[in-house]
Enzyme design. Structure first.
Site, PDB file in Angstrom:
ATOM      1  CB  CYS A   1      42.102  40.560  55.773  1.00 27.37           C
ATOM      2  SG  CYS A   1      42.336  41.351  54.420  1.00 27.37           S
TER       3      CYS A   1
ATOM      4  CD  GLN B   1      35.675  39.768  54.776  1.00 25.98           C
ATOM      5  OE1 GLN B   1      36.231  39.997  53.436  1.00 25.98           O
ATOM      6  NE2 GLN B   1      35.645  38.631  55.092  1.00 25.98           N
TER       7      GLN B   1
ATOM      8  CB  CYS C   1      40.113  35.457  53.039  1.00 34.14           C
ATOM      9  SG  CYS C   1      38.467  36.889  52.969  1.00 34.14           S
TER      10      CYS C   1
ATOM     11  CG  HIS D   1      39.809  36.928  47.228  1.00 30.98           C
ATOM     12  ND1 HIS D   1      40.187  35.851  48.376  1.00 30.98           N
ATOM     13  CD2 HIS D   1      38.267  37.780  48.980  1.00 30.98           C
ATOM     14  CE1 HIS D   1      39.925  36.069  50.135  1.00 30.98           C
ATOM     15  NE2 HIS D   1      39.018  36.760  50.123  1.00 30.98           N
TER      16      HIS D   1
END
Length: 401
Positions: free
Chosen positions: A387, A157, A97, A357
């Site tokens: 993160c 996640q 990410c 995202h």
């Protein structure tokens, strides 16, 4: 003896991003190949700055799912697709990410070292066209030794987000309230024209897209509260019998298509070209943390980057912390409640829950939004945190100029 060379100051001249499109068939940007999506973003950046593209030393692009249409160094292909000079190279970076933010860090480090004068950094991810996780081809990415070390195994996640919520005692109502607020803040920012400066219109087969598609102004905690947990299974319930199972699509980041790009150079080169920089990179850091909780590394990253920069958290006017899941920013707020953390300064224009995202692009998108917010608010310092899978985080402090 060759005299020691002074480290160059690195400045950001400008930054742009695409509108955020829903990462599914029929999404606003789903008809655009990721190379073309990034190509239009690069063209928009260079047209705005007026910099001769032949003077760019390198193009560093974050992309996570490097397979299929994103497999052939998308930064290089996008540069060529935009009709830009062939002698400029490019590379692709995957720090999950944080890939787009890491691209900025690598570009800045090369400029500091004197290897480059000018670089373009950014990211791209078309999650409608290249499915998340498709680069794995159902293979085991851990191997026996990692499995042995973290027996009975690491988790997804989503399950990690559940563990974070349980560790910091965050209940479902808090998560949904935060998520609704992300949409409200993003909607208010869009209504006020706060995103106008940073968005490059994208031409698609169906027309030109100029606004984010992902924002839901009508979101409410009550409506979000009706969604079912997304990561509860018989196996996870048996392994973690004491967690609450609060993570839903509504309090998670959205699967999204998007790209972003920034123009960086040494302060000397910026002066030589007669350009006005928007910000200076004051500090950069990356660190790791528990890979089972996975999403907690922004906490130690904050401690370390503030120490390195010599800046107190109370002096940071704007914080961008990627909203991979609502527990991530809420746990960070809990952790720094006595150190100057202010909820009003955290993602004040919404975050990935509202804006989405696009994995490889998010680090650069957050930085682009933060630059605009620093300008509009007159803040001196901004802190960006991401993160990342595997229990990592990138951190950057910008100083507005």
């Amino acid at each position: 003896m060759i005299p020691a060379r002074e480290v160059s100051d690195v400045v950001i001249v400008d930054a742009v991003r695409t509108p955020m499109g829903k990462g599914k068939p029929g999404g606003a940007l789903a008809g655009v190949h990721p190379v073309d999506l990034l190509a239009q973003t690069l063209t928009g950046l260079l047209d705005r700055t007026g910099v001769d593209p032949a003077t760019v030393d390198d193009v560093l692009i974050g992309c996570v799912s490097q397979v299929g249409e994103q497999s052939a160094t998308p930064g290089r292909m996008a540069w060529l697709a935009a009709g830009l000079p062939e002698q400029v190279p490019a590379t692709t970076i995957d720090r999950k990410c944080g890939s787009g933010q890491q691209a900025v860090h690598f570009a800045a480090q090369a400029i500091m070292a004197g290897s480059y004068d000018i670089a373009v950094a950014g990211g791209v991810e078309s999650m409608s066209r290249v499915r998340m996780g498709s680069a794995r081809l159902d293979a085991d990415p851990y191997g026996d030794r990692v499995a042995d070390r973290y027996s009975p195994g690491l988790v997804s996640q989503g399950v990690a987000a559940e563990l974070v919520a349980a560790t910091w005692k965050l209940d479902r109502a808090e998560l949904d309230e935060y998520s609704a607020r992300s949409h409200h803040r993003a909607a208010a920012a869009r209504e006020a024209g706060a995103f106008t400066r940073e968005i490059v219109p994208i031409v698609t087969p169906d027309g030109t897209v100029t606004e984010d598609e992902t924002i839901r102004p009508g979101s409410s905690a009550e409506r979000l509260g009706g969604l079912e947990p997304a990561f509860r299974t018989d196996a996870t319930s048996a392994r973690f019998p004491d967690i609450g199972w609060h993570i839903t699509p509504g309090n998670s980041s959205q699967i999204t298509d998007g790209a972003s790009a920034l123009l960086l150079m040494s302060s000397e080169k910026c002066t030589q070209l007669g350009l006005t920089p928007r910000a200076r990179i004051r500090a950069m850091h990356a660190c790791g943390d528990d890979p089972l909780l996975m999403l907690t590394a922004p906490i130690p990253a904050t401690h370390r980057i503030l120490e390195r920069s010599g800046i107190d958290l109370a002096d940071i006017g704007h914080v961008e912390l990627n909203e991979a899941f609502a527990p991530v920013p809420l746990a960070w707020l809990r952790e720094f409640a006595g150190s100057g953390a202010d909820e009003a300064r955290l993602n004040p224009r919404g975050g990935a829950i509202a804006l989405g995202h696009p994995l490889g692009a998010s680090g650069a998108r957050l930085m682009t939004t933060m630059l605009s917010a620093l300008d509009d608010g007159g803040h001196r310092y901004g802190l960006q945190l991401m993160c990342e899978a595997g229990g990592m985080a990138n951190a950057t402090v910008l100083e507005r100029l």
